[in-house]
Design a protein around this motif. Sequence first.
Motif, short mmCIF file in Angstrom:
data_model
loop_
_atom_site.label_atom_id
_atom_site.label_comp_id
_atom_site.label_asym_id
_atom_site.label_seq_id
_atom_site.Cartn_x
_atom_site.Cartn_y
_atom_site.Cartn_z
N PHE A 1 15.95 -5.78 17.08
CA PHE A 1 15.93 -5.35 15.67
C PHE A 1 17.32 -4.92 15.21
CE2 PHE A 1 15.11 -2.25 12.29
CZ PHE A 1 14.14 -2.88 11.51
N TYR A 2 18.03 -4.19 16.08
CA TYR A 2 19.36 -3.71 15.72
C TYR A 2 20.46 -4.66 16.18
CZ TYR A 2 17.09 0.59 14.34
OH TYR A 2 16.28 1.49 13.70
N ALA A 3 20.30 -5.31 17.33
CA ALA A 3 21.34 -6.23 17.81
C ALA A 3 21.53 -7.38 16.82
CB ALA A 3 20.95 -6.76 19.19
N GLU A 4 20.43 -7.95 16.35
CA GLU A 4 20.51 -9.09 15.43
C GLU A 4 21.04 -8.68 14.06
OE1 GLU A 4 19.93 -12.28 16.00
OE2 GLU A 4 19.53 -11.91 18.11
N SER A 5 20.69 -7.48 13.60
CA SER A 5 21.07 -7.08 12.23
C SER A 5 22.48 -6.50 12.16
CB SER A 5 20.07 -6.08 11.68
OG SER A 5 19.98 -4.92 12.50
N THR A 6 22.93 -5.81 13.25
CA THR A 6 24.26 -5.18 13.21
C THR A 6 25.33 -6.01 13.90
OG1 THR A 6 23.96 -3.99 15.30
CG2 THR A 6 23.14 -2.90 13.28
N GLY A 7 24.92 -6.87 14.85
CA GLY A 7 25.90 -7.63 15.62
C GLY A 7 26.39 -6.90 16.85
N ILE A 8 25.85 -5.71 17.14
CA ILE A 8 26.25 -4.98 18.35
C ILE A 8 25.79 -5.77 19.58
CG2 ILE A 8 25.95 -2.86 19.69
CD1 ILE A 8 25.56 -1.34 17.10
N LYS A 9 26.71 -5.95 20.55
CA LYS A 9 26.39 -6.75 21.73
C LYS A 9 26.02 -5.90 22.93
CE LYS A 9 27.35 -10.49 19.50
NZ LYS A 9 26.22 -11.35 19.01
N GLY A 10 26.56 -4.69 23.03
CA GLY A 10 26.36 -3.89 24.24
C GLY A 10 25.35 -2.77 24.03
N ARG A 11 25.49 -1.75 24.85
CA ARG A 11 24.57 -0.62 24.78
C ARG A 11 24.96 0.30 23.63
NH1 ARG A 11 21.19 -0.25 29.04
NH2 ARG A 11 20.96 2.00 28.93
N ILE A 12 23.99 1.11 23.23
CA ILE A 12 24.18 1.90 22.01
C ILE A 12 23.82 3.37 22.22
CG2 ILE A 12 23.77 -0.02 20.43
CD1 ILE A 12 20.87 1.06 20.11
N THR A 13 24.40 4.17 21.35
CA THR A 13 23.88 5.51 21.12
C THR A 13 22.86 5.38 19.99
OG1 THR A 13 25.95 6.55 21.76
CG2 THR A 13 24.46 7.85 20.40
N ARG A 14 21.65 5.88 20.24
CA ARG A 14 20.57 5.67 19.28
C ARG A 14 19.89 6.99 18.95
NH1 ARG A 14 15.25 1.74 20.26
NH2 ARG A 14 14.43 1.89 18.12
N TRP A 15 19.83 7.30 17.67
CA TRP A 15 19.18 8.54 17.23
C TRP A 15 17.97 8.19 16.37
CZ3 TRP A 15 23.60 12.27 15.19
CH2 TRP A 15 24.49 12.54 16.27
N GLN A 16 16.91 8.92 16.62
CA GLN A 16 15.72 8.84 15.76
C GLN A 16 15.41 10.25 15.26
OE1 GLN A 16 12.95 7.27 18.66
NE2 GLN A 16 13.13 5.20 17.85
N ASP A 17 15.59 10.49 13.98
CA ASP A 17 15.31 11.81 13.39
C ASP A 17 14.24 11.62 12.32
OD1 ASP A 17 17.28 13.59 14.75
OD2 ASP A 17 18.68 12.15 13.88
N ILE A 18 13.08 12.20 12.57
CA ILE A 18 11.91 12.01 11.70
C ILE A 18 11.71 13.23 10.81
CG2 ILE A 18 9.38 11.80 11.70
CD1 ILE A 18 9.67 10.40 14.46
N GLU A 19 11.39 12.97 9.55
CA GLU A 19 10.86 14.01 8.66
C GLU A 19 9.49 13.53 8.19
OE1 GLU A 19 13.20 15.21 5.23
OE2 GLU A 19 14.98 14.38 6.21
N TYR A 20 8.49 14.35 8.36
CA TYR A 20 7.18 14.01 7.82
C TYR A 20 6.80 15.05 6.77
CZ TYR A 20 2.13 13.36 7.40
OH TYR A 20 0.88 13.17 6.90
N HIS A 21 6.62 14.56 5.55
CA HIS A 21 6.21 15.40 4.43
C HIS A 21 4.74 15.12 4.15
CE1 HIS A 21 10.48 16.36 3.19
NE2 HIS A 21 10.67 15.27 3.93
N PRO A 22 3.83 15.86 4.77
CA PRO A 22 2.43 15.56 4.55
C PRO A 22 2.01 15.82 3.11
CG PRO A 22 2.70 17.64 5.76
CD PRO A 22 4.05 17.00 5.65
N PRO A 23 1.03 15.05 2.60
CA PRO A 23 0.25 14.11 3.38
C PRO A 23 0.81 12.70 3.39
CG PRO A 23 -0.71 14.34 1.21
CD PRO A 23 0.44 15.29 1.25
N CYS A 24 1.78 12.36 2.53
CA CYS A 24 2.01 10.93 2.26
C CYS A 24 3.30 10.35 2.80
CB CYS A 24 1.94 10.69 0.74
SG CYS A 24 1.87 8.95 0.28
N LEU A 25 4.40 11.12 2.87
CA LEU A 25 5.69 10.47 3.07
C LEU A 25 6.28 10.75 4.45
CD1 LEU A 25 7.69 8.68 1.50
CD2 LEU A 25 9.00 10.75 1.01
#
Length: 353
Positions: free
Chosen positions: A206-230
Amino acid sequence: MIVAEFARDQWYVAAFSHEVGRRQLGRTILDEPVLLYRTEDGQAVAMADRCVHRRFPLSESPSHLVGDKVVCGYHGFTYGPDGVCVAVPAQQRVPRTARLRTYPVVEQDSFVWVWIGDREPGGTLPPRAPWLAQSGYTTVCGMEPLNARYGLLVDNLLDLSHETYLHGGYIGTPEVAETPITTEVDEEAGVVYVSRHMADAACPPFYAESTGIKGRITRWQDIEYHPPCLYLLHSRVAPVGSPLPAADGTDPHAFHVEVVYAITPSTGNTTYDFWAVARDFALDDEKVSDFLRESNRTVVLQDVTALNTLEQVLAREPDRYQELSVNIDTGGLAARRLLAKMAGTPRTEPAVR
């Protein structure tokens, strides 16, 4: 337990803005049939999608618009955008009670939000997802209906460790499931935060094809959940060794993807899964847009298949089934607690093991 009750007196996404036009659109939100359309001056309208006469859906052909009014395709009862009936066949007098419920509407960040409840929203506004309509970002989006209760989708999105197993070959790599999460809950604002930062991870397609990065990555996932919908997922990827974000928040060495889900309960066991992916790179590259649109839709459909199966499992199991929760469920359990409180059915979730 998975939350199945609805939280009323809340904003819910009824549609993307581009879906609402000069043709009627019907959606069912919290078991309420809602008709959506635009007036000739472009204002979005939301009202009950049932004629007061014999309940024919105003979103269904041959119902149609005449100017800003909607004409029932069964007997011709005609309604203005304020829900008031203005014409009844074969008589001059319009019954005083002939009016449809209308819903407050806010159009914001490419979404049409409607307020579902008994009281007025007052100054309450929907939470924001500004990247979806902001210069400097390009967005792809879609909606997939889900034959499962909305709480299952909330659980799914608050625990991204499932990416490793359910979405391998798209967004999942071993590091997602192997990396511990941190969870915080802002009780006053009613927001759940879940973070997972991977210092050295494989770059999924998903990220290699879209960004062109060939090697390993630093990857962050930061979630905000605003209940009930967003639900907002701030995703940051950068080649391993790249500088971290600057103190002023700028981050020129990384690629940023804002993944947005609007989780709208339709009925007790069906849900609208609105999704959008906004990126701050390759803004005019249609190939990247096409790739991300198809890849994310594939990921969403993988979730849909799994959650539809889970709904069937839940429907068959006894009421007192005891599920097991572990550390990766901390965010989902916090979300369940907030949702139950909003729905007026507060309860205590079991501790994680």
